[in-house]
Design a protein around this motif. Structure first.
Motif, PDB file in Angstrom:
ATOM      1  N   GLU A  13       0.834  -1.210   0.000  1.00  0.00           N
ATOM      2  CA  GLU A  13       0.000   0.000   0.000  1.00  0.00           C
ATOM      3  C   GLU A  13       0.862   1.251   0.000  1.00  0.00           C
ATOM      4  O   GLU A  13       0.596   2.223  -0.713  1.00  0.00           O
ATOM      5  N   GLN A  14       1.933   1.240   0.803  1.00  0.00           N
ATOM      6  CA  GLN A  14       2.813   2.402   0.882  1.00  0.00           C
ATOM      7  C   GLN A  14       3.519   2.645  -0.454  1.00  0.00           C
ATOM      8  O   GLN A  14       3.678   3.791  -0.884  1.00  0.00           O
ATOM      9  N   MET A  15       3.928   1.570  -1.130  1.00  0.00           N
ATOM     10  CA  MET A  15       4.582   1.697  -2.426  1.00  0.00           C
ATOM     11  C   MET A  15       3.643   2.333  -3.455  1.00  0.00           C
ATOM     12  O   MET A  15       4.034   3.212  -4.222  1.00  0.00           O
ATOM     13  N   GLU A  16       2.377   1.903  -3.460  1.00  0.00           N
ATOM     14  CA  GLU A  16       1.399   2.456  -4.398  1.00  0.00           C
ATOM     15  C   GLU A  16       1.143   3.935  -4.115  1.00  0.00           C
ATOM     16  O   GLU A  16       1.000   4.747  -5.035  1.00  0.00           O
ATOM     17  N   GLN A  17       1.097   4.292  -2.822  1.00  0.00           N
ATOM     18  CA  GLN A  17       0.876   5.699  -2.462  1.00  0.00           C
ATOM     19  C   GLN A  17       2.071   6.562  -2.846  1.00  0.00           C
ATOM     20  O   GLN A  17       1.914   7.681  -3.324  1.00  0.00           O
ATOM     21  N   ASP A  18       3.282   6.034  -2.631  1.00  0.00           N
ATOM     22  CA  ASP A  18       4.485   6.777  -3.026  1.00  0.00           C
ATOM     23  C   ASP A  18       4.503   7.008  -4.535  1.00  0.00           C
ATOM     24  O   ASP A  18       4.869   8.093  -5.010  1.00  0.00           O
ATOM     25  N   ALA A  19       4.118   5.983  -5.292  1.00  0.00           N
ATOM     26  CA  ALA A  19       4.074   6.115  -6.747  1.00  0.00           C
ATOM     27  C   ALA A  19       3.068   7.175  -7.171  1.00  0.00           C
ATOM     28  O   ALA A  19       3.324   7.985  -8.071  1.00  0.00           O
ATOM     29  N   ALA A  20       1.907   7.207  -6.494  1.00  0.00           N
ATOM     30  CA  ALA A  20       0.884   8.203  -6.820  1.00  0.00           C
ATOM     31  C   ALA A  20       1.342   9.612  -6.461  1.00  0.00           C
ATOM     32  O   ALA A  20       1.061  10.578  -7.180  1.00  0.00           O
ATOM     33  N   SER A  21       2.067   9.748  -5.338  1.00  0.00           N
ATOM     34  CA  SER A  21       2.507  11.085  -4.912  1.00  0.00           C
ATOM     35  C   SER A  21       3.543  11.675  -5.864  1.00  0.00           C
ATOM     36  O   SER A  21       3.655  12.896  -5.995  1.00  0.00           O
ATOM     37  N   ILE A  22       4.302  10.795  -6.556  1.00  0.00           N
ATOM     38  CA  ILE A  22       5.291  11.285  -7.525  1.00  0.00           C
ATOM     39  C   ILE A  22       4.605  12.041  -8.653  1.00  0.00           C
ATOM     40  O   ILE A  22       5.109  13.056  -9.143  1.00  0.00           O
ATOM     41  N   THR A  23       3.434  11.578  -9.053  1.00  0.00           N
ATOM     42  CA  THR A  23       2.690  12.227 -10.135  1.00  0.00           C
ATOM     43  C   THR A  23       1.732  13.296  -9.619  1.00  0.00           C
ATOM     44  O   THR A  23       0.890  13.800 -10.362  1.00  0.00           O
ATOM     45  N   GLY A  24       1.840  13.614  -8.331  1.00  0.00           N
ATOM     46  CA  GLY A  24       1.023  14.691  -7.761  1.00  0.00           C
ATOM     47  C   GLY A  24      -0.333  14.254  -7.270  1.00  0.00           C
ATOM     48  O   GLY A  24      -1.161  15.083  -6.889  1.00  0.00           O
ATOM     49  N   GLY A  25      -0.598  12.938  -7.247  1.00  0.00           N
ATOM     50  CA  GLY A  25      -1.892  12.450  -6.784  1.00  0.00           C
ATOM     51  C   GLY A  25      -1.847  12.030  -5.330  1.00  0.00           C
ATOM     52  O   GLY A  25      -0.787  11.767  -4.778  1.00  0.00           O
ATOM     53  N   HIS A  26      -3.014  11.966  -4.697  1.00  0.00           N
ATOM     54  CA  HIS A  26      -3.124  11.505  -3.309  1.00  0.00           C
ATOM     55  C   HIS A  26      -4.199  10.434  -3.276  1.00  0.00           C
ATOM     56  O   HIS A  26      -5.396  10.732  -3.294  1.00  0.00           O
ATOM     57  N   THR A  27      -3.765   9.187  -3.262  1.00  0.00           N
ATOM     58  CA  THR A  27      -4.696   8.062  -3.243  1.00  0.00           C
ATOM     59  C   THR A  27      -4.265   7.077  -2.167  1.00  0.00           C
ATOM     60  O   THR A  27      -3.220   7.227  -1.548  1.00  0.00           O
ATOM     61  N   GLY A  28      -5.083   6.047  -1.997  1.00  0.00           N
ATOM     62  CA  GLY A  28      -4.714   4.981  -1.079  1.00  0.00           C
ATOM     63  C   GLY A  28      -5.732   4.778   0.021  1.00  0.00           C
ATOM     64  O   GLY A  28      -6.798   5.398   0.052  1.00  0.00           O
ATOM     65  N   THR A  29      -5.387   3.884   0.931  1.00  0.00           N
ATOM     66  CA  THR A  29      -6.225   3.555   2.083  1.00  0.00           C
ATOM     67  C   THR A  29      -5.372   3.609   3.340  1.00  0.00           C
ATOM     68  O   THR A  29      -4.249   3.109   3.351  1.00  0.00           O
ATOM     69  N   ILE A  30      -5.893   4.231   4.370  1.00  0.00           N
ATOM     70  CA  ILE A  30      -5.201   4.231   5.660  1.00  0.00           C
ATOM     71  C   ILE A  30      -6.124   3.656   6.721  1.00  0.00           C
ATOM     72  O   ILE A  30      -7.348   3.775   6.638  1.00  0.00           O
ATOM     73  N   ARG A  31      -5.521   3.011   7.708  1.00  0.00           N
ATOM     74  CA  ARG A  31      -6.276   2.411   8.803  1.00  0.00           C
ATOM     75  C   ARG A  31      -5.914   3.135  10.094  1.00  0.00           C
ATOM     76  O   ARG A  31      -4.725   3.305  10.400  1.00  0.00           O
ATOM     77  N   VAL A  32      -6.959   3.534  10.817  1.00  0.00           N
ATOM     78  CA  VAL A  32      -6.773   4.338  12.030  1.00  0.00           C
ATOM     79  C   VAL A  32      -7.461   3.647  13.197  1.00  0.00           C
ATOM     80  O   VAL A  32      -8.647   3.321  13.133  1.00  0.00           O
ATOM     81  N   GLY A  33      -6.712   3.424  14.273  1.00  0.00           N
ATOM     82  CA  GLY A  33      -7.285   2.872  15.497  1.00  0.00           C
ATOM     83  C   GLY A  33      -7.805   4.002  16.385  1.00  0.00           C
ATOM     84  O   GLY A  33      -7.193   5.065  16.480  1.00  0.00           O
ATOM     85  N   THR A  34      -8.927   3.764  17.032  1.00  0.00           N
ATOM     86  CA  THR A  34      -9.546   4.816  17.841  1.00  0.00           C
ATOM     87  C   THR A  34     -10.307   4.203  19.008  1.00  0.00           C
ATOM     88  O   THR A  34     -10.561   2.999  19.041  1.00  0.00           O
ATOM     89  N   PHE A  35     -10.646   5.031  19.984  1.00  0.00           N
ATOM     90  CA  PHE A  35     -11.530   4.611  21.072  1.00  0.00           C
ATOM     91  C   PHE A  35     -12.743   5.516  21.100  1.00  0.00           C
ATOM     92  O   PHE A  35     -12.785   6.553  20.435  1.00  0.00           O
ATOM     93  N   SER A  36     -13.773   5.161  21.869  1.00  0.00           N
ATOM     94  CA  SER A  36     -15.116   5.700  21.688  1.00  0.00           C
ATOM     95  C   SER A  36     -15.210   7.224  21.789  1.00  0.00           C
ATOM     96  O   SER A  36     -15.849   7.861  20.950  1.00  0.00           O
ATOM     97  N   SER A  37     -14.583   7.825  22.810  1.00  0.00           N
ATOM     98  CA  SER A  37     -14.754   9.273  22.972  1.00  0.00           C
ATOM     99  C   SER A  37     -14.123  10.055  21.825  1.00  0.00           C
ATOM    100  O   SER A  37     -14.656  11.084  21.398  1.00  0.00           O
ATOM    101  N   VAL A  38     -13.000   9.577  21.292  1.00  0.00           N
ATOM    102  CA  VAL A  38     -12.401  10.215  20.116  1.00  0.00           C
ATOM    103  C   VAL A  38     -13.308  10.024  18.904  1.00  0.00           C
ATOM    104  O   VAL A  38     -13.507  10.951  18.101  1.00  0.00           O
ATOM    105  N   SER A  39     -13.888   8.821  18.770  1.00  0.00           N
ATOM    106  CA  SER A  39     -14.788   8.538  17.650  1.00  0.00           C
ATOM    107  C   SER A  39     -15.987   9.475  17.647  1.00  0.00           C
ATOM    108  O   SER A  39     -16.456   9.907  16.585  1.00  0.00           O
ATOM    109  N   ILE A  40     -16.486   9.796  18.840  1.00  0.00           N
ATOM    110  CA  ILE A  40     -17.695  10.624  18.944  1.00  0.00           C
ATOM    111  C   ILE A  40     -17.375  12.105  18.858  1.00  0.00           C
ATOM    112  O   ILE A  40     -18.025  12.857  18.117  1.00  0.00           O
TER     113      ILE A  40
END
Length: 232
Positions: A13-40
């Motif tokens: 995933e990081q390699m694909e994002q780096d490749a996209a950023s070279i051409t000026g694009g911002h793509t990809g998927t990120i995963r974020v861990g959270t707990f309830s009060s931050v989520s709300i």
């Protein structure tokens, strides 16, 4: 094998994002861990701003307790995680907020008129112990002062804790961010010791984050700074 597979997928995933950023694009998927009060309280506005800025980047959320989020960071299941910062944290952490603990009292309780609330006074009351992460911190507060609270109930849901306090079944201690927006017949009172939990966002290393994860970190930090200035 799951840990190795997660790392391989993360590198891909990081390699694909780096490749996209070279051409000026911002793509990809990120995963974020959270707990309830931050989520709300935080994530709806942070995600709204992030999607406006980077509509081609997808965000996947995993919600759990403090220890779960830290584990997800360790094994590479998430790129970034919101955590409760302690001296034991081994991740790279950006401090976001000191979230003050407050005492919840039913309306008309004698401590409502007390100008100096201490843990000693709280320990003398029937106590409703929160669970899912906060309990370890609160138990430590009592233990440091060699106090033994009179625990009547242990509840994991913050709204249920507020309902029990409202019914006059005890008092409780919660971080401000966990409180509902409105609490009928329940008062929140600052504790004189000014007790906080510290909330941060963490990763194994900020320098090795994918381009998309770095953008999420930047948006989160900027939103927190703006929120602080608005509150002041």
């Amino acid at each position: 094998m799951l840990g190795y597979i997660s790392k391989i997928m993360h590198i891909k995933e990081q390699m694909e994002q780096d490749a996209a950023s070279i051409t000026g694009g911002h793509t990809g998927t990120i995963r974020v861990g959270t707990f309830s009060s931050v989520s709300i309280k935080w994530l709806p506005q942070i995600l709204k701003q992030f999607q406006q800025n980077y509509p081609s980047i997808q965000v996947e959320l995993l919600e759990g307790g403090y220890e779960e989020v830290e584990h997800w960071i360790n094994v590479g299941l998430v790129d970034l995680g919101f955590i409760s910062v302690t001296p034991k944290n081994v991740h790279e952490v950006l401090i976001l907020k000191k979230d003050r603990f407050v005492l919840l009292l039913p309306q008309g309780h004698a401590l409502c008129r007390d100008g100096s609330i201490t843990m000693e006074k709280i320990a003398a009351e029937p106590f409703i112990m929160p669970k899912k992460g906060c309990d370890a911190y609160i138990r430590k507060l009592f233990k440091e002062r060699k106090l033994k609270p009179s625990i009547r109930f242990e509840i994991g849901d913050d709204h249920a804790i507020v309902a029990l306090v409202q019914a006059g079944l005890g008092v409780s201690v919660l971080p401000e961010m966990t409180l509902p927006n409105s609490m009928d017949k329940v008062l929140s009172v600052y504790i004189g010791d000014e007790i906080y939990r510290t909330i941060g966002i963490a990763a194994t290393s900020f320098t090795t984050l994918s381009p998309a994860a770095k953008k999420f970190l930047e948006v989160t930090e900027a939103w927190i700074i703006e929120e602080r200035s608005f509150i002041r």
